[in-house]
Design a protein around this motif. Structure first.
Motif, PDB file in Angstrom:
ATOM      1  N   GLY A 176       0.444  -1.172   0.237  1.00  0.00           N
ATOM      2  CA  GLY A 176      -0.273  -0.184   0.010  1.00  0.00           C
ATOM      3  C   GLY A 176       0.794   1.247  -0.274  1.00  0.00           C
ATOM      4  O   GLY A 176       2.050   1.176   0.484  1.00  0.00           O
ATOM      5  N   LEU A 177       0.160   2.214  -0.755  1.00  0.00           N
ATOM      6  CA  LEU A 177       0.743   3.571  -0.698  1.00  0.00           C
ATOM      7  C   LEU A 177       1.523   3.804   0.337  1.00  0.00           C
ATOM      8  O   LEU A 177       2.463   4.878   0.782  1.00  0.00           O
ATOM      9  CB  LEU A 177       0.506   4.160  -1.889  1.00  0.00           C
ATOM     10  CG  LEU A 177       1.331   5.861  -2.160  1.00  0.00           C
ATOM     11  CD1 LEU A 177       2.251   5.597  -2.099  1.00  0.00           C
ATOM     12  CD2 LEU A 177       0.010   7.168  -2.899  1.00  0.00           C
ATOM     13  N   GLY A 178       0.786   4.143   1.587  1.00  0.00           N
ATOM     14  CA  GLY A 178       0.500   4.698   2.372  1.00  0.00           C
ATOM     15  C   GLY A 178       1.908   4.311   3.281  1.00  0.00           C
ATOM     16  O   GLY A 178       2.175   5.088   4.414  1.00  0.00           O
ATOM     17  N   GLU A 179       2.446   3.096   2.839  1.00  0.00           N
ATOM     18  CA  GLU A 179       3.816   2.888   4.167  1.00  0.00           C
ATOM     19  C   GLU A 179       5.087   3.636   2.781  1.00  0.00           C
ATOM     20  O   GLU A 179       5.655   3.521   3.849  1.00  0.00           O
ATOM     21  CB  GLU A 179       4.148   1.195   4.108  1.00  0.00           C
ATOM     22  CG  GLU A 179       2.481   0.326   4.399  1.00  0.00           C
ATOM     23  CD  GLU A 179       2.090   0.507   5.549  1.00  0.00           C
ATOM     24  OE1 GLU A 179       1.903   1.360   6.261  1.00  0.00           O
ATOM     25  OE2 GLU A 179       2.187  -0.523   6.411  1.00  0.00           O
ATOM     26  N   GLN A 180       4.540   3.780   1.873  1.00  0.00           N
ATOM     27  CA  GLN A 180       6.054   4.661   1.513  1.00  0.00           C
ATOM     28  C   GLN A 180       6.809   5.876   2.803  1.00  0.00           C
ATOM     29  O   GLN A 180       7.803   5.122   2.660  1.00  0.00           O
ATOM     30  CB  GLN A 180       5.641   5.483   1.040  1.00  0.00           C
ATOM     31  CG  GLN A 180       6.927   6.053  -0.221  1.00  0.00           C
ATOM     32  CD  GLN A 180       6.222   7.182  -1.798  1.00  0.00           C
ATOM     33  OE1 GLN A 180       5.649   7.119  -2.512  1.00  0.00           O
ATOM     34  NE2 GLN A 180       7.334   6.614  -2.569  1.00  0.00           N
ATOM     35  N   PRO A 181       6.014   6.316   3.551  1.00  0.00           N
ATOM     36  CA  PRO A 181       7.199   7.129   4.329  1.00  0.00           C
ATOM     37  C   PRO A 181       7.719   6.666   5.055  1.00  0.00           C
ATOM     38  O   PRO A 181       8.883   6.706   5.428  1.00  0.00           O
ATOM     39  CB  PRO A 181       6.048   8.196   4.980  1.00  0.00           C
ATOM     40  CG  PRO A 181       4.694   8.139   4.165  1.00  0.00           C
ATOM     41  CD  PRO A 181       5.014   6.686   3.011  1.00  0.00           C
ATOM     42  N   SER A 182       6.977   5.338   5.852  1.00  0.00           N
ATOM     43  CA  SER A 182       8.208   4.697   7.264  1.00  0.00           C
ATOM     44  C   SER A 182       8.553   4.572   6.353  1.00  0.00           C
ATOM     45  O   SER A 182       9.428   3.779   7.034  1.00  0.00           O
ATOM     46  CB  SER A 182       7.014   3.825   7.802  1.00  0.00           C
ATOM     47  OG  SER A 182       5.678   4.288   8.415  1.00  0.00           O
ATOM     48  N   ILE A 183       8.558   3.316   4.937  1.00  0.00           N
ATOM     49  CA  ILE A 183       9.428   2.365   4.026  1.00  0.00           C
ATOM     50  C   ILE A 183      10.613   3.497   4.308  1.00  0.00           C
ATOM     51  O   ILE A 183      11.892   3.038   4.150  1.00  0.00           O
ATOM     52  CB  ILE A 183       9.056   2.130   2.992  1.00  0.00           C
ATOM     53  CG1 ILE A 183       7.821   1.122   3.484  1.00  0.00           C
ATOM     54  CG2 ILE A 183      10.300   0.984   2.353  1.00  0.00           C
ATOM     55  CD1 ILE A 183       8.507  -0.579   3.690  1.00  0.00           C
ATOM     56  N   GLU A 184      10.701   4.579   3.513  1.00  0.00           N
ATOM     57  CA  GLU A 184      11.842   5.034   2.999  1.00  0.00           C
ATOM     58  C   GLU A 184      12.550   5.600   4.777  1.00  0.00           C
ATOM     59  O   GLU A 184      13.647   5.531   4.654  1.00  0.00           O
ATOM     60  CB  GLU A 184      11.754   5.951   2.931  1.00  0.00           C
ATOM     61  CG  GLU A 184      10.707   6.510   1.020  1.00  0.00           C
ATOM     62  CD  GLU A 184       9.645   7.513   0.479  1.00  0.00           C
ATOM     63  OE1 GLU A 184      10.360   8.574   1.808  1.00  0.00           O
ATOM     64  OE2 GLU A 184       9.739   7.458  -0.657  1.00  0.00           O
ATOM     65  N   ARG A 185      11.819   5.708   5.548  1.00  0.00           N
ATOM     66  CA  ARG A 185      12.228   6.122   7.412  1.00  0.00           C
ATOM     67  C   ARG A 185      12.988   4.387   7.577  1.00  0.00           C
ATOM     68  O   ARG A 185      14.445   5.439   7.904  1.00  0.00           O
ATOM     69  CB  ARG A 185      11.639   6.665   8.060  1.00  0.00           C
ATOM     70  CG  ARG A 185      10.910   7.825   8.230  1.00  0.00           C
ATOM     71  CD  ARG A 185      10.245   8.831   9.409  1.00  0.00           C
ATOM     72  NE  ARG A 185       9.788   9.941   8.842  1.00  0.00           N
ATOM     73  CZ  ARG A 185       9.504  10.389  10.014  1.00  0.00           C
ATOM     74  NH1 ARG A 185       9.451   9.915  11.056  1.00  0.00           N
ATOM     75  NH2 ARG A 185       9.189  11.772  10.085  1.00  0.00           N
TER      76      ARG A 185
END
Length: 337
Positions: A102-111
């Motif tokens: 899911g796209l909403g995970e992108q900020p956490s994945i990047e961190r």
């Protein structure tokens, strides 16, 4: 009744197989992944934790269905937590398997990938738990360094109600933020199935907002997502933790009532004199056995304070509490009638 954690391959619907895989945790010992027969290949809902034992068991389990890892066409992952996502990354490195998240995970994945996943320490200080923050920092920093090696961005970011067309069925991707900001579930309308991930669990309530990039109102998101799933026809619940059960609606109703009761208890605690999320968490009971806060291990104490903060913030939004900041720490008080 069969113990749902026992290893094996269990057909839960025509062409859909539940495969329990081991976890290294003291609490949750097992995660369900689901293999969907897709002609000459297989599609996986969730992947498991990239542990040697889990990898070996998944390989054996797929073998009983006549497949091996090279036959996995794609991983459709409900959310970024290690017990769901990291096996998909590990197997993609070996076999090039397509991974969707899911796209909403992108900020956490990047961190996580960049080694900037230390938000829990800052949050714990803001929630009035500096001692807990120091204990967590000593554990979390080396843990996050190890975790960053297990993560990569997916091949595909799932957005909105994305249809996923397989050779034998169509799955509808439904964003259900709350447990994590990018959590999704997969609806198979024709077969009346909900691949629920951690959004709806039959025996426990999922943690809320335990993620590197915590949104502003994770409990509010979660309650909205529960109501969204409740609007679908009643489906069979295929959860990530726990047995397959017959009614999504029944469990969603229980979860909504649980959080309504929890919100009431949180208001009562603040009215009784607790000011911060940490103080409030210490007064509330935890787990189905209503254990005291001091009986929880460090990890679960961190979860408890974070979930209490999530409830407090919803109560502020709803006008039942007021909030202020004193020396960088959030303080809450009962709204005057």
């Amino acid at each position: 009744m069969t113990d749902w954690t026992e290893p094996g391959v269990f057909e839960v619907a025509p062409g859909v197989f539940r495969i329990p895989l081991p976890l290294p945790n003291d609490g949750l010992h097992t995660v369900n992944v689901y293999a969907i027969d897709d002609g000459d290949g297989v599609v996986m809902i969730d992947a498991g934790w990239a542990l040697d034992e889990a990898t070996d068991l998944l390989e054996v389990s797929l073998g009983t269905l006549g497949y091996d890892f090279a036959d996995v066409r794609r991983f459709l992952v409900t959310h970024m937590h290690r017990d769901h996502y990291t096996m998909a990354v590990a197997l993609r490195r070996r076999f090039g398997t397509h991974v969707a998240l899911g796209l909403g995970e992108q900020p956490s994945i990047e961190r996580v990938i960049s080694g900037r996943a230390g938000g829990q320490v800052r949050n714990l200080r803001r929630w009035g738990a500096p001692d807990l923050a120091e204990r967590w920092a000593a554990l979390a920093v080396p843990m996050e360094v190890r975790a960053s090696a297990d993560y990569e961005a997916p091949d595909e970011w799932l957005t909105g109600a994305t249809p996923v067309e397989l050779s034998k069925r169509v799955l509808e991707t439904v964003p259900t933020p709350g447990h994590t900001a990018g959590h999704v579930v997969f609806v198979d309308r024709e077969s009346s199935l909900l691949f629920a991930g951690d959004h709806v669990l039959p025996h426990i309530t999922p943690s809320i907002g335990f993620e590197p990039a915590r949104p502003a109102l994770p409990l509010g998101d979660y309650l909205d997502s529960l109501r969204l799933v409740r609007e679908y026809p009643d489906l069979r619940l295929l959860p990530a933790h726990g047995p397959v059960t017959g009614s999504v609606h029944a469990r969603v109703d229980e979860l909504l009532q649980h959080h309504a009761d929890r919100l009431d208890a949180t208001v009562e605690s603040v009215a009784g004199g607790t000011a911060t999320a940490h103080e409030t968490a210490r007064r509330l009971g935890w787990t189905g056995r209503q254990r005291r806060f001091d009986e929880l291990n460090l990890f679960n104490q961190v979860l408890a304070v974070g979930e209490t903060a999530a409830h407090l913030d919803v109560l502020v939004r709803d006008g039942r509490l007021t909030a202020s900041t004193v020396d960088g720490v959030g303080h809450y008080s009962a709204t005057l009638a």
